[in-house]
Scaffold this motif. Structure first.
Motif, PDB file in Angstrom:
ATOM      1  N   THR A 131       0.845  -1.192   0.000  1.00  0.00           N
ATOM      2  CA  THR A 131       0.000   0.000   0.000  1.00  0.00           C
ATOM      3  C   THR A 131       0.880   1.241   0.000  1.00  0.00           C
ATOM      4  N   PHE A 132       0.316   2.337  -0.472  1.00  0.00           N
ATOM      5  CA  PHE A 132       1.056   3.600  -0.393  1.00  0.00           C
ATOM      6  C   PHE A 132       0.096   4.779  -0.296  1.00  0.00           C
ATOM      7  N   ASN A 133       0.629   5.855   0.278  1.00  0.00           N
ATOM      8  CA  ASN A 133      -0.059   7.144   0.286  1.00  0.00           C
ATOM      9  C   ASN A 133       0.501   7.995  -0.837  1.00  0.00           C
ATOM     10  N   ALA A 187      -7.157   2.380  -6.311  1.00  0.00           N
ATOM     11  CA  ALA A 187      -7.347   3.470  -5.358  1.00  0.00           C
ATOM     12  C   ALA A 187      -8.275   3.021  -4.234  1.00  0.00           C
ATOM     13  N   THR A 188      -7.873   3.276  -2.990  1.00  0.00           N
ATOM     14  CA  THR A 188      -8.730   2.998  -1.846  1.00  0.00           C
ATOM     15  C   THR A 188      -9.277   4.284  -1.238  1.00  0.00           C
ATOM     16  N   SER A 189      -8.715   5.411  -1.647  1.00  0.00           N
ATOM     17  CA  SER A 189      -9.232   6.739  -1.310  1.00  0.00           C
ATOM     18  C   SER A 189      -8.573   7.712  -2.279  1.00  0.00           C
ATOM     19  N   SER A 190      -8.799   8.993  -2.078  1.00  0.00           N
ATOM     20  CA  SER A 190      -8.200   9.987  -2.984  1.00  0.00           C
ATOM     21  C   SER A 190      -6.694  10.106  -2.795  1.00  0.00           C
ATOM     22  N   THR A 191      -6.163   9.549  -1.695  1.00  0.00           N
ATOM     23  CA  THR A 191      -4.728   9.668  -1.422  1.00  0.00           C
ATOM     24  C   THR A 191      -4.077   8.348  -1.020  1.00  0.00           C
ATOM     25  N   THR A 192      -4.777   7.233  -1.188  1.00  0.00           N
ATOM     26  CA  THR A 192      -4.194   5.937  -0.827  1.00  0.00           C
ATOM     27  C   THR A 192      -4.469   4.916  -1.924  1.00  0.00           C
ATOM     28  N   ALA A 193      -3.609   3.904  -1.987  1.00  0.00           N
ATOM     29  CA  ALA A 193      -3.760   2.855  -2.992  1.00  0.00           C
ATOM     30  C   ALA A 193      -3.338   1.516  -2.419  1.00  0.00           C
ATOM     31  N   SER A 194      -3.957   0.462  -2.924  1.00  0.00           N
ATOM     32  CA  SER A 194      -3.624  -0.905  -2.554  1.00  0.00           C
ATOM     33  C   SER A 194      -3.190  -1.643  -3.807  1.00  0.00           C
TER      34      SER A 194
END
Length: 266
Positions: free
Chosen positions: A62-64, A105-112
């Motif tokens: 994961t990353f921001n 994308a898991t949110s506007s600023t995170t990804a899996s």
């Protein structure tokens, strides 16, 4: 776009094919605003690599990232990397994936993301016998135009171990009660330099027995492998059952339990 072929240009030696950026250019360009937060290699288990053929190790991470950053594969390439030393740099990237990871994308600023680390043993491969050890885990992000590179260290550790093989042969069959049973076997493990298997010498291996009708094996004795990984020991025949050798593994070699050999006692 392949990762491994591209990283050779970044490192000057090895190629993450989607990561091929001249070192000077990569240093001058702005790195993508990405911070890796978690990397899990092989579901937290040691990596076991066979003597030949590609071993593709599953990795999740994961990353921001900065709001508004396009994380699509046309704009951002990411993937895990294994390294030794104080930190991951463009000079010590070696064990990586052939392809970049796939991210959602898991949110506007995170990804899996999901990806692989691809190990290539053999005389022409990148995996060598000295690589049976503990590795540090890092990750790489590269902009789609290959101008900016982000390299992050310290995301965990993992082990790479030799795949092993073991067999058991108990004779004679059938055997008279009270007579001597000879149990033989061979323990071999992957040789990543040659792409073949070779005997594992001096390894402790348990001889186990399960009486017919029982559900569990019991260790009878421990035997050390000799030349070419050979095992040989004797026991007295008492009741019908199954003998097998079992190797518990070591810091460099994966555990293995042989298929049992049934003995009929008359």
């Amino acid at each position: 776009m392949r990762i491994r072929a591209t990283v050779a240009a970044v490192t000057g030696a090895l190629a993450l094919s989607a990561f091929a950026v001249p070192t000077a250019q990569a240093a001058a360009a702005a790195a993508p605003d990405v911070t890796f937060t978690k990397v899990t290699v092989n579901n937290g288990k040691p990596i076991v690599a066979r003597a030949a053929g590609t071993t593709s190790v599953p990795v999740t991470y994961t990353f921001n990232h900065a709001a508004g950053l396009d994380i699509g594969s046309d704009n951002l390439l990411t993937g895990p990397a294994l390294y030794v030393g104080a930190s991951l740099t463009v000079d010590n990237v070696r064990l990586i994936g052939d392809e970049p990871g796939t991210c959602t994308a898991t949110s506007s600023t995170t990804a899996s993301c999901k990806g692989f680390i691809d190990l290539h043993p053999g005389s022409e491969g990148t995996l060598r016998n000295t690589d049976a050890r503990t590795w540090k885990v890092g990750a790489i992000a590269i902009t789609g135009d290959e101008d900016g590179v982000k390299i992050q260290s310290g995301l965990g550790t993992t082990q790479i171990k030799f795949h092993s093989k073991l067999n058991t042969d108990a004779t004679p069959e059938p055997v008279r009660k009270g007579a001597t049973i000879t149990v033989k076997g061979t323990l071999t493990r992957a040789n990543w330099n040659t792409g073949k298997y070779g005997g594992y010498v001096g390894a402790p291996v348990a001889l186990q027995f399960k009486k017919t009708g029982a559900t569990t094996f019991t260790t009878v004795k421990t035997v050390k492998t000799g030349a070419a990984g050979a095992l040989k020991t004797t026991v007295k025949a008492s009741v019908d059952g199954t003998y097998r050798f079992a190797f518990a593994g070591s810091t460099t070699t994966a555990p293995i339990t042989a298929i049992g050999d049934v003995i009929d006692v008359k």
